[in-house]
Design a protein around this motif. Structure first.
Motif, mmCIF file in Angstrom:
data_model
loop_
_atom_site.group_PDB
_atom_site.id
_atom_site.type_symbol
_atom_site.label_atom_id
_atom_site.label_comp_id
_atom_site.label_asym_id
_atom_site.label_seq_id
_atom_site.Cartn_x
_atom_site.Cartn_y
_atom_site.Cartn_z
ATOM 1 N N PRO A 33 0.735 -1.300 0.013
ATOM 2 C CA PRO A 33 0.028 -0.041 -0.049
ATOM 3 C C PRO A 33 0.849 1.426 -0.122
ATOM 4 N N LYS A 34 0.390 2.064 -0.691
ATOM 5 C CA LYS A 34 1.239 3.523 -0.631
ATOM 6 C C LYS A 34 1.334 4.108 0.648
ATOM 7 N N GLU A 35 0.412 3.899 1.290
ATOM 8 C CA GLU A 35 0.246 4.329 2.808
ATOM 9 C C GLU A 35 -0.786 3.793 4.009
ATOM 10 N N ILE A 36 -0.233 3.273 4.975
ATOM 11 C CA ILE A 36 -1.146 2.924 5.983
ATOM 12 C C ILE A 36 -0.968 3.900 7.130
ATOM 13 N N ARG A 37 -2.198 3.936 7.931
ATOM 14 C CA ARG A 37 -2.136 4.913 8.766
ATOM 15 C C ARG A 37 -2.750 4.438 10.227
ATOM 16 N N LEU A 38 -2.280 4.501 11.295
ATOM 17 C CA LEU A 38 -3.073 4.458 12.636
ATOM 18 C C LEU A 38 -2.713 5.644 13.541
ATOM 19 N N GLY A 39 -3.552 6.354 13.713
ATOM 20 C CA GLY A 39 -3.370 7.806 14.339
ATOM 21 C C GLY A 39 -2.405 8.346 13.585
ATOM 22 N N ASP A 40 -1.306 8.993 14.227
ATOM 23 C CA ASP A 40 -0.402 9.667 13.869
ATOM 24 C C ASP A 40 0.898 8.774 13.071
ATOM 25 N N ALA A 41 0.737 7.461 13.164
ATOM 26 C CA ALA A 41 1.864 6.380 12.677
ATOM 27 C C ALA A 41 1.559 6.354 11.315
ATOM 28 N N THR A 42 2.480 6.409 10.496
ATOM 29 C CA THR A 42 2.005 5.954 8.875
ATOM 30 C C THR A 42 3.531 5.112 8.580
ATOM 31 N N ALA A 43 3.081 4.394 7.447
ATOM 32 C CA ALA A 43 4.318 3.694 6.879
ATOM 33 C C ALA A 43 3.883 3.586 5.391
ATOM 34 N N ARG A 44 4.737 3.856 4.600
ATOM 35 C CA ARG A 44 4.733 3.952 3.083
ATOM 36 C C ARG A 44 5.163 2.860 2.473
ATOM 37 N N ASP A 45 4.374 2.301 1.667
ATOM 38 C CA ASP A 45 5.008 1.298 0.493
ATOM 39 C C ASP A 45 5.566 0.236 1.432
ATOM 40 N N VAL A 46 4.986 -0.220 2.513
ATOM 41 C CA VAL A 46 5.543 -1.155 3.444
ATOM 42 C C VAL A 46 4.945 -2.564 2.958
ATOM 43 N N TYR A 47 5.774 -3.624 3.276
ATOM 44 C CA TYR A 47 5.385 -4.978 2.812
ATOM 45 C C TYR A 47 4.297 -5.457 3.701
ATOM 46 N N CYS A 48 3.281 -5.758 3.050
ATOM 47 C CA CYS A 48 1.869 -6.358 3.531
ATOM 48 C C CYS A 48 1.494 -7.695 2.849
ATOM 49 N N TYR A 49 0.398 -8.077 3.165
ATOM 50 C CA TYR A 49 -0.234 -9.219 2.726
ATOM 51 C C TYR A 49 -1.528 -8.763 2.244
ATOM 52 N N THR A 50 -2.012 -9.527 1.262
ATOM 53 C CA THR A 50 -3.675 -9.442 1.054
ATOM 54 C C THR A 50 -4.150 -10.798 0.836
ATOM 55 N N ASN A 51 -5.208 -11.057 1.350
ATOM 56 C CA ASN A 51 -5.922 -12.254 1.352
ATOM 57 C C ASN A 51 -7.248 -12.015 1.033
ATOM 58 N N PRO A 52 -7.349 -12.082 -0.542
ATOM 59 C CA PRO A 52 -8.552 -11.767 -1.280
ATOM 60 C C PRO A 52 -9.791 -12.649 -0.872
#
Length: 438
Positions: free
Chosen positions: A376-395
């Motif tokens: 994802p280009k960005e994920i955010r929780l409160g003020d914490a953000t991570a950009r282009d971070v390694y994730c999984y998708t479970n369709p």
């Protein structure tokens, strides 16, 4: 992991895999469009599905004013209250639902959970039985006194390691220190078969469970004492598992501390400082946590708990910002290499870069599942953000297994620069994006 509305015991044995607790796997009964049409609760269900819980509560109340015998509305209204630990309202509406349909498994399960959270374990037993959970019913019926009695005020437990699983030290029944991992996606306290023998534990009830290519025995009992640094808990529900020969099933740790322990305390997962901080749930302790977050520029985030151990807050993915933050799974501890799991068709809808050429075979809800790396280009929780971070998708994971949309779940790796305090009295998450706890 949640499976058919409850913690699947086989998932307990597998520990906290990367998809464990990824907010869930199987849709619940009566959450379909057909059910909504049949009960006339479409607008209320749409609000609930969108995570607008307060508005949904008012909508369900309006339905019940017109139709006091509406099972779906009573059950959902009780569920909304239970999400935020509003126990009087939860009991009121869930008791109504059970009275309307004594055999309704979902209403009984929610009411059982309501009693469990209030330490009314024996009162939960008949509702577990009605929900089809006979082992739970027998286990909790055996508790006549007050469980989780707390001695001490504060504990600071340094993490012995961060990865591949976080470990802290704890003492069982006054014995030597043992290595415990922790995971908010697990419910009750678990110990290994070896620790159970050393502590002299006897099961209240046992059951045989299919596990991988064989079977194991799951045992449920009561622990006299769990000491976590400066805090001791007395009369704690505990589970352990063994092979047919009595050997340990998992040797990565001596046990796992689940969310049922943590919600009895004001719990701080200080990832940045590599420590677990436990305090009594007092107004003063909550005020300190609130002040520390405010000093760091972080306001409180909402905290919701469903299905006994599925923790949620509000967060966002790039592309969902038009409607503001949405309900996301929020899990602390456990293990896994990904920062988040993107659920259902979310990755496709948001055009998140996904590597379909590298499928990952894993488990979700104790069933084999295939996930794919995504970024994802960005994920955010409160003020914490991570950009282009390694994730999984479970369709294949349903987007709304508990009736409300959960596009993503945030995991261990996302939290590493941060400090998070869980206040289960006011149901707030104080999340400091970067920095150690004071």
């Amino acid at each position: 992991m949640v499976n058919d509305g409850g913690w699947d015991r086989r998932s307990v044995l597998r520990g906290a895999a990367a998809l464990a607790g990824a907010a869930v796997t199987v849709p619940l009964p009566n959450s379909t469009a057909a059910a909504a049409a049949a009960t006339g609760s479409g607008d209320a269900d749409a609000l609930f599905k969108a995570g607008k819980f307060e508005q949904a509560a008012r909508a369900y109340e309006e339905i019940l004013k017109q139709d006091p015998a509406n099972l779906h509305a009573a059950r959902r209204r009780g569920h909304v209250a239970l999400l935020s630990n509003r126990f009087p309202d939860a009991e009121k509406y869930l008791t109504t639902a059970v009275r309307l349909a004594p055999g309704d498994k979902e209403a009984n399960r929610l009411l059982a959970d309501c009693y469990i959270r209030q330490d009314k374990l024996s009162l939960s037993a008949p509702h577990w039985r009605a929900a089809g959970e006979e082992s739970y019913a027998t286990w909790f019926a055996a508790f006549s006194g007050e469980p989780y009695r707390i001695h001490g005020d504060t504990a600071r437990l340094p993490w012995q390691q961060m990865d591949p699983i976080p470990l802290v030290e704890a003492s069982v029944n006054g014995g030597p220190a043992k290595r415990f991992t922790f995971y908010t996606g697990a419910p009750y306290l678990q110990v290994s078969a070896t620790v159970a023998r050393e502590a002299g534990l006897n099961p209240i009830v046992s059951e045989k469970i299919d596990y991988l290519d064989g079977v194991v025995w799951a045992h449920y009992g009561a622990l006299d004492s769990l000491r976590l640094g400066g805090i001791e808990l007395r009369d704690v529900p505990v589970s352990w598992s063994s092979t047919e020969s009595g050997a340990d099933v998992d040797t990565d740790s001596d046990g796992m501390i689940g969310i049922w322990v943590f919600y009895h305390l004001l719990t701080t997962f200080d990832y940045a400082g590599r420590q677990l901080i436990l305090r009594r749930r007092t107004p003063e302790a909550a005020a300190e946590a609130r002040a520390a977050a405010a000093q760091a520029g972080a306001g409180p985030l909402p905290l919701w708990l469903t299905r006994e151990n599925a923790l949620h807050s509000r967060g966002s993915l790039a592309g969902l910002t038009a409607s503001g933050p949405q309900v996301v799974g929020t899990l602390f501890g456990g293990q896994g290499e990904v920062a988040a799991v993107v659920l259902g068709d979310t990755a496709e809808r948001l055009r998140i870069r996904t590597d379909r050429d590298r499928p990952v075979e894993t488990f979700a809800g104790s069933h084999p599942a295939v996930a794919y790396p995504c970024y994802p280009k960005e994920i955010r929780l409160g003020d914490a953000t991570a950009r282009d971070v390694y994730c999984y998708t479970n369709p294949d994971a349903p987007l709304a297994p508990n009736g409300f949309d959960v596009p993503a779940a945030f995991f261990h790796c996302f939290h590493k620069p941060s400090t998070a305090t869980l206040d289960f009295t006011d149901m707030n998450l104080y999340y400091i994006a970067r920095g150690k706890a004071a």
